[in-house]
Enzyme design. Structure first.
Site, PDB file in Angstrom:
ATOM      1  N   GLU A   1       0.837  -1.192   0.000  1.00 57.02           N
ATOM      2  CA  GLU A   1       0.000   0.000   0.000  1.00 57.02           C
ATOM      3  C   GLU A   1       0.881   1.255   0.000  1.00 57.02           C
ATOM      4  O   GLU A   1       2.092   1.171   0.188  1.00 57.02           O
ATOM      5  CB  GLU A   1      -0.953   0.012   1.194  1.00 57.02           C
ATOM      6  CG  GLU A   1      -0.280   0.125   2.557  1.00 57.02           C
ATOM      7  CD  GLU A   1       0.131  -1.210   3.137  1.00 57.02           C
ATOM      8  OE1 GLU A   1       0.485  -1.241   4.326  1.00 57.02           O
ATOM      9  OE2 GLU A   1       0.122  -2.224   2.403  1.00 57.02           O
TER      10      GLU A   1
ATOM     11  N   ASP B   1       9.894 -15.545  -3.477  1.00 57.40           N
ATOM     12  CA  ASP B   1      10.108 -15.804  -2.052  1.00 57.40           C
ATOM     13  C   ASP B   1      10.373 -14.517  -1.275  1.00 57.40           C
ATOM     14  O   ASP B   1      10.379 -14.529  -0.042  1.00 57.40           O
ATOM     15  CB  ASP B   1      11.300 -16.752  -1.854  1.00 57.40           C
ATOM     16  CG  ASP B   1      11.079 -18.101  -2.511  1.00 57.40           C
ATOM     17  OD1 ASP B   1       9.909 -18.488  -2.682  1.00 57.40           O
ATOM     18  OD2 ASP B   1      12.076 -18.764  -2.857  1.00 57.40           O
TER      19      ASP B   1
ATOM     20  N   CYS C   1      10.477 -42.939  16.458  1.00 55.74           N
ATOM     21  CA  CYS C   1      11.903 -42.669  16.235  1.00 55.74           C
ATOM     22  C   CYS C   1      12.315 -42.977  14.795  1.00 55.74           C
ATOM     23  O   CYS C   1      13.226 -42.345  14.256  1.00 55.74           O
ATOM     24  CB  CYS C   1      12.761 -43.508  17.179  1.00 55.74           C
ATOM     25  SG  CYS C   1      12.348 -43.321  18.918  1.00 55.74           S
TER      26      CYS C   1
END
EC number: 3.5.3.15
Length: 665
Positions: free
Chosen positions: A131, A180, A647
C-alpha cells in the site's frame, strides 16, 4: 521518520530548497534580517502554505504581502505544500524587511522551493499488497490489528544446481526466487529534474547487513537482470531520480532467522541528501523508514493433517516398512522412503530432522530444521529435501558437546493451548533436559536459543535425562480427537502397567506370557507373575514413575492440562548400567499420529485369551475417542536398538491456518 526541518534564509540572496510532501519547513526570519530592520512582510506562490508562528500561535498568511509583522526572536515561519512541483524551483516565498517607519523594504530574502513526493512502501497492513505510505510502516506490532511488514528467510533452493540455499549468495537466477522475497516500492513524484546537488539513497545499518538483502530488477522488459544493491558488504545504494511519477520496485530477502542476538526486526531507510560543497559530507534532509520482521520457524503438532511420511529403508526393516506403507495408505498423505544409498545405515530419521514452515502474507513454504546430531543421515535434508519452496536451516554448536538430547526425538510441540489467560495459538515447544541441579545432559544452547528466539511457540523444558536415550517422545505424545477441536496427552505410565498386570493376575492370568513367539528376545519365559514378583524391577519402575510424574506436573502447569486431558498408556522400563531407563517392551507412546490413524509399537504383551492384553487395553482407551489403532511390529528393527515407530519415522504436516502475526507472544 524526519518530518520537520529548518531552512536558513539570508537577506540579499536566494536560497533554493527541496520540500518533501508531508513535511514542514521552518525558517527563522529574525536571524536572517539586515541591520535596522524592525518589521517584515511576506509574499508567496499559491502552491505554498505559509504560517507566521509567534509565541506558539500560528497565523496563516495570504499571498498579497500587505500585512506586516514585528521582528522578534520568537517569530518563525512554517511552510508546507500540498502538491508535487512540475518544474524545479517554481514556487517561492519572499520576505521583505523594513525599518520601523519605512514604506519601502530595505532588503529581502528569497526561498525558492521544489516540492517532491518520496515514499518507501511495503505491505505494512499484511494483506499481500504494497500500500501507499502506511503511517505505521516504520514500526512493527503483534496481534490481529498489528502493523508492520514481514520477510521470509530465503532458505529454499529454486535453482537445482546450486549447492546451498538461495540466501547464501548475492545472485538471483529466476523469477521463482523473487517470489520468495517481499516487495518494497520507492514512489517518487516531482519535476523532470531536481535542483543540482540532491541525491536519493537507500541504506541499511551495519548491524542489519548480514540479516537482509535487497535486489533491483534492471530493464524489466528487455532481458531482465537482478541487481543486488543492499546487504552483506553493501550498506547503501544511490537511486536514480527519474522525474514525473515513478515507482521503483525492489525485492527484499531475509538472510537469518531470529536468534539469541537478533530479535528478527530489520529496517531499510531512504534519505534525500543535500550537497553543500566539495569535501563536505552530504546532509540528510528527509528520511523514510520501513521495518520488517523476519518470519519465525514454526513447528507443527500432531493435530495437524499429515502431508508426507518419511521412513528409511534398511536391510532388516522390510516388514516394518510394509506395515507403515499399509498405514499410510489409509490416510491422505504420501509415503517417502529414504533408501540405503542416502541413509547409509542410519534408521533414525526422527532424530535427524524436524519439519516446520515459515509464512508471510504473500507466501509460505516448509522448512526443515537439521539437528546437530549429524549421523549418517546428515546429507539427507540438503540433498533430498532442500529445493524449490522447501527451505533448510540448521544450528551447530561451536564448543558444546553434542549429546543424544540434541536429536529431534527430543523436540516436540504441543497443540494450541491457553494458560492462565495467555493464548498459545501455535502450541508450545517441548524439549527434554536434565533434572534441575543434576548436571546431566541438556540440549545444546545454540538450538535452545534458536527455538526461544522464534517467540511464537514458547519452549517448555521437561526432564528426559532419566532415560538412556533421553528423548521426550519416549514418554509422551499428543493425539487429536476426530471431529473436535480437542486433543489428549498420552503419557507412558509404569503404574498403569503394574495396575493392569495385577488385574490380570487376579483374573487368573498370572502365567500369561510376554514376547510370545519371539524366541530371540530372551531365553527366559516372561510372565505376569514373574514381572510382579521381581522386586528390583518394581522399585526401578516406581522411581521411573516419579520421573514421569515430574513431567506430568510440568505439562499440566505449562499447558494448563487437567487429569481428564491425559491418558496413561502402560509402559515398563528397566535400568541400565548407568541407572537410566530403557523400554522393557516396545514403548507404545512412541507412536506415529496420522489424523485419526495411529501407528503404535506392537508391545508383545501377555497373551490373555489369545490376545495381547496391552493392545486390548490401549484400544479400549483410544478407540472410543474415534481413533484407529494399528499395532506395528518394530521389535527387531527398532526396539532392540532403543527406538520405536516414532523414532524411525517422520511426518511433514500442513501448516496452521492461524497466522502467526495475529498472536501476541
Amino acid at each position: 521518520m524526519l518530518r520537520e526541518r529548518t531552512v536558513r534564509l539570508q537577506y540579499g540572496s536566494r536560497v533554493e530548497a527541496v520540500y518533501v510532501l508531508g513535511t514542514q519547513l521552518w525558517t527563522d526570519v529574525y536571524s536572517a534580517a539586515p541591520a535596522g530592520a524592525k518589521t517584515f512582510s511576506l509574499k508567496h506562490s499559491e502552491g505554498v502554505k505559509v504560517e507566521v508562528v509567534r509565541d506558539g500561535e500560528a497565523e496563516e498568511v495570504v499571498t498579497n504581502g500587505k500585512q506586516r509583522w514585528a521582528l522578534s526572536p520568537s517569530t518563525t515561519l512554517r511552510l508546507s505544500m500540498a502538491q508535487a512541483s512540475t518544474e524545479a524551483s517554481s514556487d517561492k516565498v519572499t520576505v521583505n524587511y523594513y525599518e520601523e517607519d519605512g514604506s519601502a523594504p530595505i532588503d529581502q530574502a528569497g526561498l525558492f522551493l521544489t516540492a517532491i513526493e518520496i515514499s518507501l512502501d511495503v505491505d505494512a497492513d499484511r494483506d499481500g499488497e504494497v500500500e501507499k505510505n502506511n503511517p505505521k510502516k516504520a514500526s512493527w506490532t503483534w496481534g490481529p490489528e498489528g502493523q508492520g511488514a514481514i520477510l521470509l528467510v530465503n532458505c529454499d533452493r529454486d535453482t537445482p544446481w546450486l549447492p546451498k540455499e538461495d540466501c547464501s549468495d548475492e545472485k538471483v537466477y529466476s523469477k521463482q526466487d523473487l517470489q520468495d522475497m517481499s516487495q518494497m516500492i520507492l514512489r517518487t513524484k516531482g519535476p523532470d529534474r531536481l535542483p543540482a546537488g540532491y541525491e536519493i539513497v537507500l541504506y541499511i545499518s551495519m548491524s542489519d547487513s548480514d540479516k537482509v538483502g535487497v535486489f533491483y530488477v534492471e530493464n524489466p522488459f528487455f532481458g531482465q537482470r537482478y541487481i543486488h544493491i543492499l546487504g552483506r558488504q553493501k550498506l547503501y545504494h544511490v537511486v536514480k531520480y527519474t522525474g514525473g511519477s515513478a515507482e521503483l520496485l525492489f525485492f527484499v530477502e531475509g538472510l537469518r532467522f531470529p536468534d539469541e542476538s537478533f530479535s528478527g526486526l530489520v529496517s531499510i531507510h531512504v534519505s534525500l541528501l543535500e550537497y553543500m560543497a566539495e569535501d563536505i559530507p552530504l546532509t540528510p534532509i528527509f528520511t523514510d523508514t520501513v521495518t520488517f520482521r523476519i518470519a519465525p520457524w514454526i513447528m507443527t503438532p500432531n493435530i495437524l493433517p499429515p502431508v508426507s511420511v518419511f521412513v528409511c529403508c534398511m536391510k532388516d526393516n522390510y516388514l516394518f516398512l510394509k506395515e507403515v506403507k499399509n498405514l499410510v495408505e489409509k490416510t491422505n498423505c504420501e509415503l517417502k522412503v529414504c533408501f540405503q544409498y542416502m541413509n547409509r545405515g542410519d534408521r533414525w530419521i526422527q532424530d535427524e530432522i524436524e519439519f516446520g514452515y515459515i509464512e508471510a502474507p504473500h507466501k509460505g513454504f516448509p522448512v526443515v530444521l537439521d539437528s546437530p546430531r549429524d549421523g549418517n543421515l546428515k546429507d539427507f535434508p540438503i540433498k533430498q529435501l532442500l529445493g524449490p519452496d522447501f527451505g533448510y536451516v540448521t544450528r551447530e554448536p561451536l564448543f558444546e558437546t553434542v549429546t543424544s538430547l540434541d536429536s529431534f526425538g527430543n523436540l516436540e510441540v504441543s497443540p494450541p493451548v491457553t494458560v492462565n489467560g495467555k493464548a498459545y495459538p501455535l502450541g508450545r515447544i517441548l524439549i527434554g533436559s536434565s533434572f534441575p541441579l543434576s548436571g546431566g545432559r541438556r540440549m545444546t544452547k545454540v538450538v535452545r536459543d534458536f527455538l526461544q528466539a522464534q517467540q511464537v511457540q514458547a519452549p517448555v523444558e521437561l526432564y528426559s535425562d532419566w532415560l538412556t536415550v533421553g528423548h521426550v517422545d519416549e514418554f509422551m505424545t499428543f493425539v487429536p480427537i476426530p471431529g473436535k477441536k480437542e486433543f489428549r496427552l498420552l503419557m507412558a505410565s509404569t503404574s498403569a502397567c503394574y495396575q493392569l498386570f495385577r488385574e490380570k493376575q487376579k483374573e487368573g492370568h498370572g502365567e500369561a506370557i510376554m514376547f510370545k513367539g519371539l524366541g530371540g528376545m530372551s531365553s527366559k519365559r516372561i510372565t505376569i507373575n514373574k514381572i510382579l514378583s521381581n522386586e528390583s524391577l518394581t522399585q526401578e519402575n516406581q522411581y521411573f514413575q516419579r520421573c514421569l510424574d515430574w513431567n506430568r506436573d510440568i505439562l499440566k502447569k505449562e499447558l494448563a492440562l487437567t487429569e481428564k486431558d491425559i491418558i496413561d498408556l502402560p509402559a515398563l522400563f528397566k535400568m541400565d548400567e548407568d541407572r537410566q531407563a530403557r523400554a522393557f517392551f516396545p514403548n507404545m507412546v512412541n507412536m506415529i499420529v496420522l489424523d485419526k490413524d495411529l501407528g503404535i509399537p506392537k508391545p508383545f504383551g501377555p497373551q490373555v485369551e489369545e490376545e495381547c492384553c496391552l493392545e486390548t487395553h490401549v484400544r479400549g482407551l483410544l478407540e472410543p475417542l474415534g481413533l484407529a489403532c494399528t499395532f506395528i511390529d518394530d521389535i527387531s528393527a527398532y526396539h532392540k536398538f532403543l527406538g520405536e515407530v516414532h523414532c524411525g519415522t517422520n511426518v511433514r504436516r500442513k501448516p496452521f491456518t492461524f497466522k502467526w502475526w495475529h498472536m501476541v507472544p
